[in-house]
Design a protein around this motif. Structure first.
Motif, PDB file in Angstrom:
ATOM      1  N   ALA A   1       0.859  -1.185   0.000  1.00 34.10           N
ATOM      2  CA  ALA A   1       0.000   0.000   0.000  1.00 34.10           C
ATOM      3  C   ALA A   1       0.893   1.231   0.000  1.00 34.10           C
ATOM      4  O   ALA A   1       1.947   1.243   0.649  1.00 34.10           O
ATOM      5  N   GLY A   2       0.492   2.235  -0.760  1.00 26.69           N
ATOM      6  CA  GLY A   2       1.311   3.433  -0.860  1.00 26.69           C
ATOM      7  C   GLY A   2       2.689   3.170  -1.412  1.00 26.69           C
ATOM      8  O   GLY A   2       3.642   3.901  -1.125  1.00 26.69           O
ATOM      9  N   GLY A   3       2.818   2.093  -2.211  1.00 28.11           N
ATOM     10  CA  GLY A   3       4.102   1.745  -2.799  1.00 28.11           C
ATOM     11  C   GLY A   3       5.041   1.015  -1.867  1.00 28.11           C
ATOM     12  O   GLY A   3       6.188   0.737  -2.239  1.00 28.11           O
ATOM     13  N   ARG A   4       4.582   0.669  -0.682  1.00 28.17           N
ATOM     14  CA  ARG A   4       5.460   0.055   0.319  1.00 28.17           C
ATOM     15  C   ARG A   4       4.995  -1.363   0.636  1.00 28.17           C
ATOM     16  O   ARG A   4       3.834  -1.573   1.005  1.00 28.17           O
ATOM     17  N   PRO A   5       5.881  -2.365   0.549  1.00 22.21           N
ATOM     18  CA  PRO A   5       5.496  -3.740   0.884  1.00 22.21           C
ATOM     19  C   PRO A   5       5.073  -3.852   2.350  1.00 22.21           C
ATOM     20  O   PRO A   5       5.608  -3.162   3.223  1.00 22.21           O
ATOM     21  N   VAL A   6       4.155  -4.757   2.601  1.00 19.33           N
ATOM     22  CA  VAL A   6       3.601  -4.887   3.953  1.00 19.33           C
ATOM     23  C   VAL A   6       4.676  -5.221   4.981  1.00 19.33           C
ATOM     24  O   VAL A   6       4.594  -4.770   6.138  1.00 19.33           O
ATOM     25  N   VAL A   7       5.695  -5.973   4.591  1.00 18.92           N
ATOM     26  CA  VAL A   7       6.732  -6.328   5.559  1.00 18.92           C
ATOM     27  C   VAL A   7       7.613  -5.143   5.918  1.00 18.92           C
ATOM     28  O   VAL A   7       8.437  -5.238   6.837  1.00 18.92           O
TER      29      VAL A   7
ATOM     30  N   VAL B   1      -0.862 -12.415   4.666  1.00 21.64           N
ATOM     31  CA  VAL B   1       0.241 -11.473   4.473  1.00 21.64           C
ATOM     32  C   VAL B   1       1.015 -11.979   3.259  1.00 21.64           C
ATOM     33  O   VAL B   1       1.718 -12.987   3.334  1.00 21.64           O
ATOM     34  N   ALA B   2       0.856 -11.278   2.136  1.00 23.39           N
ATOM     35  CA  ALA B   2       1.356 -11.779   0.858  1.00 23.39           C
ATOM     36  C   ALA B   2       2.768 -11.267   0.602  1.00 23.39           C
ATOM     37  O   ALA B   2       2.964 -10.221  -0.001  1.00 23.39           O
ATOM     38  N   THR B   3       3.740 -12.017   1.049  1.00 24.35           N
ATOM     39  CA  THR B   3       5.137 -11.628   0.872  1.00 24.35           C
ATOM     40  C   THR B   3       5.707 -12.230  -0.407  1.00 24.35           C
ATOM     41  O   THR B   3       5.108 -13.106  -1.034  1.00 24.35           O
ATOM     42  N   GLY B   4       6.905 -11.789  -0.751  1.00 24.27           N
ATOM     43  CA  GLY B   4       7.658 -12.392  -1.856  1.00 24.27           C
ATOM     44  C   GLY B   4       8.776 -13.281  -1.354  1.00 24.27           C
ATOM     45  O   GLY B   4       9.719 -13.567  -2.102  1.00 24.27           O
TER      46      GLY B   4
ATOM     47  N   ARG C   1       2.236 -15.815   2.768  1.00 23.45           N
ATOM     48  CA  ARG C   1       2.559 -16.404   1.466  1.00 23.45           C
ATOM     49  C   ARG C   1       4.061 -16.435   1.237  1.00 23.45           C
ATOM     50  O   ARG C   1       4.779 -15.470   1.522  1.00 23.45           O
ATOM     51  N   VAL C   2       4.524 -17.571   0.670  1.00 19.43           N
ATOM     52  CA  VAL C   2       5.946 -17.738   0.345  1.00 19.43           C
ATOM     53  C   VAL C   2       6.089 -18.459  -0.995  1.00 19.43           C
ATOM     54  O   VAL C   2       5.107 -18.954  -1.564  1.00 19.43           O
ATOM     55  N   PHE C   3       7.336 -18.535  -1.468  1.00 21.28           N
ATOM     56  CA  PHE C   3       7.677 -19.237  -2.703  1.00 21.28           C
ATOM     57  C   PHE C   3       8.845 -20.187  -2.421  1.00 21.28           C
ATOM     58  O   PHE C   3       9.405 -20.189  -1.318  1.00 21.28           O
TER      59      PHE C   3
ATOM     60  N   GLU D   1      13.024 -11.474   6.935  1.00 16.05           N
ATOM     61  CA  GLU D   1      11.787 -11.035   6.290  1.00 16.05           C
ATOM     62  C   GLU D   1      10.596 -11.813   6.827  1.00 16.05           C
ATOM     63  O   GLU D   1       9.508 -11.255   7.047  1.00 16.05           O
ATOM     64  N   LEU D   2      10.781 -13.108   7.052  1.00 16.50           N
ATOM     65  CA  LEU D   2       9.699 -13.909   7.621  1.00 16.50           C
ATOM     66  C   LEU D   2       9.346 -13.425   9.018  1.00 16.50           C
ATOM     67  O   LEU D   2       8.161 -13.346   9.376  1.00 16.50           O
TER      68      LEU D   2
END
Length: 265
Positions: free
Chosen positions: A35-41, A65-68, A101-103, A84-85
Motif C-alpha cells: 500500500a502506498g508503494g510500500r510492501p507490507v513487511v 500477508v502476501a510476501t515475496g 505467502r511464500v515461494f 523477512e519472515l
C-alpha cells in the motif's frame, strides 16, 4: 461458499482505496501485500495497527500477508529470508491472520528437480520458524521457481510434512507452466491445498485472463473442490494489466475479474 479475498493493491494505491474497492466488490477480506508503494513487511508497527483498525471498521479480514519470500535465487543468503519472515509474522499476528505467502526459490530453467532437495531444506527451515510462531506458510506455485510443477509442489509439501505448510493453488500459473489445473495439478495436491488464486491464462500465449476465459479448467476445478468439501479462501489476483501480462489495472477491470469468478460459481 468460500470466503472471497483479493489483491486489491493491483487496482488501488492506498489502503483506504483498497478497502473501498473490497467493500464495493463485496469481498470478505483483502490480501495485505503493498500500500502506498510500500510492501507490507516494511510497514511500521503503527501503520500495521492502523491497517488492523481500518479493516475491522470496514468489516473485512486480512486473509493473508502476501510476501515475496522465496522469490529469489536459491543461493541467496537464508539469513535475509528469515529476517523477512520474522517481520511478516509480526504483521500476521497484529492483523489476525494465520497465513503468510511464500515461494520456493528461483533456479535456472531445467534444473528444478536437481535443486528440489535444497529447496525442501531451505523452505523447511522457514516452516520450522512458522511452527514456533504459530503461523502457516502458504506456498504459491509459480513459474521460474522450484515449485512450478504439481509433482515438485507435492514433493515440497510431503518432504517438509508440517501442518504449518499448506499450498496455494494458482491455476493460471500452472497453465503458464504447461500443466492442466483440474485434471493434473489439483488431484496431485488436493490434500495440501488451503487457498486459491482466482485468475486464468491462455495456454498458447501465456496471457492472463479472467477466470473461465482461458485454459485453467475452472468449472471442473470448482466441481472438484466442492466434491472434496474444500474449506479454504479464494483470492482474486487479476493480473489483467498490460494486456494480460500482469501488473496494475483499473478498478473497473479489477471488479470484472471478481464478477467473472462469481459467474462461474
Amino acid at each position: 461458499m468460500w470466503p472471497l479475498s483479493g489483491f486489491t493493491d493491483e487496482a488501488a494505491w492506498s489502503l483506504t482505496q483498497q478497502i473501498a474497492l473490497a467493500r464495493d466488490a463485496g469481498l470478505d477480506g483483502i490480501e495485505l501485500r503493498r500500500a502506498g508503494g510500500r510492501p507490507v513487511v516494511r510497514w511500521s508497527r503503527a501503520a500495521v495497527l492502523r491497517a488492523r483498525a481500518a479493516l475491522a471498521d470496514a468489516g473485512l479480514q486480512a486473509s493473508c500477508v502476501a510476501t515475496g519470500i522465496g522469490k529469489v535465487g536459491l543461493g541467496q543468503p537464508q539469513r535475509a529470508r528469515v529476517a523477512e519472515l520474522d517481520r511478516a509474522i509480526r504483521v500476521a499476528h497484529a492483523v489476525g491472520t494465520p497465513y503468510v505467502r511464500v515461494f520456493s526459490f528461483r533456479v535456472p530453467a531445467g534444473s528444478e528437480n536437481r535443486h528440489l532437495t535444497q529447496a525442501v531444506d531451505r523452505l523447511g527451515e522457514l516452516v520450522r520458524r512458522a511452527e514456533q510462531a504459530d503461523v502457516v506458510l502458504l506456498h504459491e506455485n509459480e513459474k521460474g521457481i522450484v515449485g512450478s510443477s504439481p509433482e515438485r509442489c507435492a514433493s515440497l509439501a510431503a518432504g517438509i510434512d508440517s501442518p504449518h505448510l499448506r499450498l496455494i493453488l494458482d491455476p493460471a500459473n500452472f497453465v503458464q507452466c504447461g500443466y492442466r489445473p483440474a485434471s493434473e495439478a489439483y488431484p496431485a495436491l488436493a490434500r495440501w491445498v488451503s487457498y486459491l488464486h482466482v485468475k486464468d491464462a491462455v495456454a498458447a500465449t501465456g496471457r492472463v485472463v479472467r477466470a473461465g476465459e482461458g485454459d485453467a479448467e475452472w468449472p471442473a476445478l470448482l466441481a472438484a473442490l466442492r466434491a472434496d468439501s474444500f474449506v479454504g479462501t479464494a483470492s482474486v489476483e487479476p493480473h489483467l494489466g498490460l494486456g494480460g501480462r500482469g501488473g496494475p489495472c483499473q478498478p473497473r477491470t479489477w471488479r470484472s475479474a471478481v464478477d467473472a469468478y462469481r459467474g462461474l460459481l
